[in-house]
Design a protein around this motif. Structure first.
Motif, PDB file in Angstrom:
ATOM      1  N   THR A   1       0.835  -1.195   0.000  1.00 53.51           N
ATOM      2  CA  THR A   1       0.000   0.000   0.000  1.00 53.51           C
ATOM      3  C   THR A   1       0.875   1.252   0.000  1.00 53.51           C
ATOM      4  OG1 THR A   1      -1.540  -1.245   1.413  1.00 53.51           O
ATOM      5  CG2 THR A   1      -1.945   1.112   1.150  1.00 53.51           C
ATOM      6  N   TYR A   2       1.860   1.268   0.880  1.00 56.62           N
ATOM      7  CA  TYR A   2       2.768   2.412   0.961  1.00 56.62           C
ATOM      8  C   TYR A   2       3.544   2.590  -0.348  1.00 56.62           C
ATOM      9  CZ  TYR A   2       1.746   2.885   5.905  1.00 56.62           C
ATOM     10  OH  TYR A   2       1.100   3.090   7.097  1.00 56.62           O
ATOM     11  N   ASN A   3       3.970   1.486  -0.938  1.00 54.36           N
ATOM     12  CA  ASN A   3       4.690   1.564  -2.210  1.00 54.36           C
ATOM     13  C   ASN A   3       3.811   2.143  -3.314  1.00 54.36           C
ATOM     14  OD1 ASN A   3       7.004   0.569  -1.070  1.00 54.36           O
ATOM     15  ND2 ASN A   3       6.726  -1.516  -1.825  1.00 54.36           N
ATOM     16  N   ALA A   4       2.529   1.805  -3.290  1.00 51.00           N
ATOM     17  CA  ALA A   4       1.604   2.342  -4.298  1.00 51.00           C
ATOM     18  C   ALA A   4       1.469   3.859  -4.145  1.00 51.00           C
ATOM     19  CB  ALA A   4       0.244   1.668  -4.176  1.00 51.00           C
ATOM     20  N   VAL A   5       1.416   4.329  -2.902  1.00 48.66           N
ATOM     21  CA  VAL A   5       1.329   5.773  -2.671  1.00 48.66           C
ATOM     22  C   VAL A   5       2.612   6.458  -3.156  1.00 48.66           C
ATOM     23  CG1 VAL A   5       1.150   7.585  -0.915  1.00 48.66           C
ATOM     24  CG2 VAL A   5      -0.295   5.541  -0.759  1.00 48.66           C
ATOM     25  N   LEU A   6       3.770   5.881  -2.834  1.00 46.80           N
ATOM     26  CA  LEU A   6       5.040   6.451  -3.295  1.00 46.80           C
ATOM     27  C   LEU A   6       5.108   6.474  -4.815  1.00 46.80           C
ATOM     28  CD1 LEU A   6       7.495   4.840  -0.725  1.00 46.80           C
ATOM     29  CD2 LEU A   6       6.870   7.258  -0.896  1.00 46.80           C
ATOM     30  N   ASN A   7       4.632   5.434  -5.450  1.00 46.32           N
ATOM     31  CA  ASN A   7       4.614   5.376  -6.912  1.00 46.32           C
ATOM     32  C   ASN A   7       3.730   6.484  -7.484  1.00 46.32           C
ATOM     33  OD1 ASN A   7       5.265   4.046  -9.472  1.00 46.32           O
ATOM     34  ND2 ASN A   7       3.085   3.526  -9.491  1.00 46.32           N
ATOM     35  N   ALA A   8       2.578   6.704  -6.860  1.00 44.28           N
ATOM     36  CA  ALA A   8       1.675   7.769  -7.318  1.00 44.28           C
ATOM     37  C   ALA A   8       2.339   9.139  -7.163  1.00 44.28           C
ATOM     38  CB  ALA A   8       0.363   7.716  -6.543  1.00 44.28           C
ATOM     39  N   CYS A   9       3.037   9.325  -6.060  1.00 42.29           N
ATOM     40  CA  CYS A   9       3.745  10.594  -5.857  1.00 42.29           C
ATOM     41  C   CYS A   9       4.815  10.791  -6.925  1.00 42.29           C
ATOM     42  CB  CYS A   9       4.389  10.634  -4.471  1.00 42.29           C
ATOM     43  SG  CYS A   9       3.204  10.711  -3.112  1.00 42.29           S
ATOM     44  N   ALA A  10       5.581   9.754  -7.211  1.00 39.89           N
ATOM     45  CA  ALA A  10       6.645   9.846  -8.221  1.00 39.89           C
ATOM     46  C   ALA A  10       6.072  10.191  -9.591  1.00 39.89           C
ATOM     47  CB  ALA A  10       7.425   8.535  -8.286  1.00 39.89           C
ATOM     48  N   ALA A  11       4.876   9.720  -9.878  1.00 36.30           N
ATOM     49  CA  ALA A  11       4.242   9.993 -11.170  1.00 36.30           C
ATOM     50  C   ALA A  11       3.876  11.462 -11.333  1.00 36.30           C
ATOM     51  CB  ALA A  11       3.001   9.124 -11.336  1.00 36.30           C
ATOM     52  N   CYS A  12       3.912  12.217 -10.255  1.00 34.57           N
ATOM     53  CA  CYS A  12       3.570  13.642 -10.305  1.00 34.57           C
ATOM     54  C   CYS A  12       4.720  14.509 -10.800  1.00 34.57           C
ATOM     55  CB  CYS A  12       3.128  14.122  -8.921  1.00 34.57           C
ATOM     56  SG  CYS A  12       1.568  13.394  -8.391  1.00 34.57           S
ATOM     57  N   SER A  13       5.858  13.927 -11.091  1.00 35.28           N
ATOM     58  CA  SER A  13       7.012  14.727 -11.515  1.00 35.28           C
ATOM     59  C   SER A  13       6.781  15.418 -12.856  1.00 35.28           C
ATOM     60  CB  SER A  13       8.277  13.867 -11.566  1.00 35.28           C
ATOM     61  OG  SER A  13       8.133  12.845 -12.518  1.00 35.28           O
TER      62      SER A  13
ATOM     63  N   LEU B   1      10.894   6.046  -3.763  1.00 32.66           N
ATOM     64  CA  LEU B   1      11.290   7.290  -3.108  1.00 32.66           C
ATOM     65  C   LEU B   1      12.338   8.016  -3.938  1.00 32.66           C
ATOM     66  CD1 LEU B   1      10.970   9.223  -0.735  1.00 32.66           C
ATOM     67  CD2 LEU B   1      12.767   7.933   0.447  1.00 32.66           C
ATOM     68  N   MET B   2      13.288   7.289  -4.496  1.00 34.17           N
ATOM     69  CA  MET B   2      14.299   7.930  -5.339  1.00 34.17           C
ATOM     70  C   MET B   2      13.660   8.541  -6.590  1.00 34.17           C
ATOM     71  SD  MET B   2      17.810   5.741  -4.900  1.00 34.17           S
ATOM     72  CE  MET B   2      17.206   4.131  -5.293  1.00 34.17           C
ATOM     73  N   ARG B   3      12.616   7.912  -7.092  1.00 35.45           N
ATOM     74  CA  ARG B   3      11.906   8.453  -8.254  1.00 35.45           C
ATOM     75  C   ARG B   3      11.166   9.747  -7.916  1.00 35.45           C
ATOM     76  NH1 ARG B   3       7.922   4.712  -9.540  1.00 35.45           N
ATOM     77  NH2 ARG B   3       7.308   6.118 -11.209  1.00 35.45           N
ATOM     78  N   CYS B   4      11.023  10.051  -6.626  1.00 34.48           N
ATOM     79  CA  CYS B   4      10.372  11.290  -6.190  1.00 34.48           C
ATOM     80  C   CYS B   4      11.329  12.478  -6.167  1.00 34.48           C
ATOM     81  CB  CYS B   4       9.755  11.112  -4.799  1.00 34.48           C
ATOM     82  SG  CYS B   4       8.309  10.027  -4.786  1.00 34.48           S
ATOM     83  N   ALA B   5      12.621  12.236  -6.297  1.00 30.43           N
ATOM     84  CA  ALA B   5      13.609  13.328  -6.233  1.00 30.43           C
ATOM     85  C   ALA B   5      13.320  14.459  -7.225  1.00 30.43           C
ATOM     86  CB  ALA B   5      15.018  12.782  -6.420  1.00 30.43           C
ATOM     87  N   PRO B   6      12.915  14.174  -8.460  1.00 30.03           N
ATOM     88  CA  PRO B   6      12.646  15.279  -9.401  1.00 30.03           C
ATOM     89  C   PRO B   6      11.495  16.198  -8.977  1.00 30.03           C
ATOM     90  CG  PRO B   6      12.938  13.225 -10.590  1.00 30.03           C
ATOM     91  CD  PRO B   6      12.859  12.883  -9.127  1.00 30.03           C
ATOM     92  N   LEU B   7      10.743  15.796  -7.974  1.00 28.82           N
ATOM     93  CA  LEU B   7       9.664  16.652  -7.485  1.00 28.82           C
ATOM     94  C   LEU B   7      10.210  17.894  -6.784  1.00 28.82           C
ATOM     95  CD1 LEU B   7       7.340  13.868  -6.023  1.00 28.82           C
ATOM     96  CD2 LEU B   7       6.909  15.223  -8.093  1.00 28.82           C
ATOM     97  N   MET B   8      11.458  17.816  -6.332  1.00 24.71           N
ATOM     98  CA  MET B   8      12.081  18.961  -5.666  1.00 24.71           C
ATOM     99  C   MET B   8      12.702  19.885  -6.707  1.00 24.71           C
ATOM    100  SD  MET B   8      13.900  17.359  -2.294  1.00 24.71           S
ATOM    101  CE  MET B   8      14.791  16.074  -3.145  1.00 24.71           C
ATOM    102  N   GLN B   9      12.651  21.167  -6.453  1.00 22.40           N
ATOM    103  CA  GLN B   9      13.198  22.157  -7.373  1.00 22.40           C
ATOM    104  C   GLN B   9      14.717  22.273  -7.267  1.00 22.40           C
ATOM    105  OE1 GLN B   9      11.196  23.880  -9.719  1.00 22.40           O
ATOM    106  NE2 GLN B   9      10.020  22.143  -8.984  1.00 22.40           N
ATOM    107  N   ASP B  10      15.218  22.090  -6.083  1.00 22.07           N
ATOM    108  CA  ASP B  10      16.640  22.294  -5.792  1.00 22.07           C
ATOM    109  C   ASP B  10      17.435  21.031  -6.123  1.00 22.07           C
ATOM    110  OD1 ASP B  10      19.172  22.571  -4.603  1.00 22.07           O
ATOM    111  OD2 ASP B  10      18.363  23.719  -2.913  1.00 22.07           O
ATOM    112  N   GLU B  11      18.319  21.124  -7.104  1.00 19.82           N
ATOM    113  CA  GLU B  11      19.107  19.969  -7.538  1.00 19.82           C
ATOM    114  C   GLU B  11      20.004  19.438  -6.422  1.00 19.82           C
ATOM    115  OE1 GLU B  11      22.515  19.206 -10.777  1.00 19.82           O
ATOM    116  OE2 GLU B  11      20.639  20.046 -11.586  1.00 19.82           O
ATOM    117  N   THR B  12      20.522  20.315  -5.588  1.00 14.96           N
ATOM    118  CA  THR B  12      21.360  19.898  -4.461  1.00 14.96           C
ATOM    119  C   THR B  12      20.561  19.020  -3.502  1.00 14.96           C
ATOM    120  OG1 THR B  12      22.652  21.934  -4.644  1.00 14.96           O
ATOM    121  CG2 THR B  12      22.825  20.722  -2.572  1.00 14.96           C
ATOM    122  N   LYS B  13      19.307  19.402  -3.267  1.00 14.56           N
ATOM    123  CA  LYS B  13      18.438  18.600  -2.387  1.00 14.56           C
ATOM    124  C   LYS B  13      18.081  17.266  -3.049  1.00 14.56           C
ATOM    125  CE  LYS B  13      16.517  22.422   0.231  1.00 14.56           C
ATOM    126  NZ  LYS B  13      15.307  23.172   0.591  1.00 14.56           N
ATOM    127  N   GLN B  14      17.917  17.291  -4.357  1.00 13.04           N
ATOM    128  CA  GLN B  14      17.644  16.042  -5.073  1.00 13.04           C
ATOM    129  C   GLN B  14      18.799  15.064  -4.875  1.00 13.04           C
ATOM    130  OE1 GLN B  14      16.929  16.818  -9.231  1.00 13.04           O
ATOM    131  NE2 GLN B  14      15.144  18.103  -8.837  1.00 13.04           N
TER     132      GLN B  14
END
Length: 106
Positions: A21-33, A71-84
């Protein structure tokens, strides 16, 4: 996920969220990039962090390779490349320490 938690606490023991279930939520978040709105991407990233941290607190559930990969696929959701890069580095280290590195991760 919140609704599942509510139903589980109300006594429906067959609907307890699992790592899947948690993985599905993370996957949905990553798809928002691909979203154009910075605000929506930020909200998706925040949701991913809450989801990941919540999963880590559940004694009978464990993160797996899919969790770390999503979770790693969610990195592009952040604007700051250093934070990614910081997120990717920290997540990969944790994944290595827990023995989940495989072809899904690399």
């Amino acid at each position: 996920l919140d609704r599942m938690h509510d139903l589980y606490r109300a006594g429906n023991k067959g609907i307890e969220p699992t790592v899947f279930t948690y993985n599905a939520v993370l996957n949905a978040c990553a798809a928002c990039s691909d979203l154009e709105s910075v605000e929506e991407r930020t909200q998706a990233f925040e949701a991913a962090l809450v989801t990941f941290n919540e999963l880590r607190k559940i004694p009978k559930e464990r993160c797996d390779h899919v969790t770390f990969g999503n979770l790693m696929r969610c990195a592009p959701l952040m604007q700051d490349e250093t934070k990614q890069i910081a997120l990717l580095t920290a997540t990969f280290r944790q994944c290595c320490q827990e023995g989940w590195v495989n072809s899904y991760i690399v």
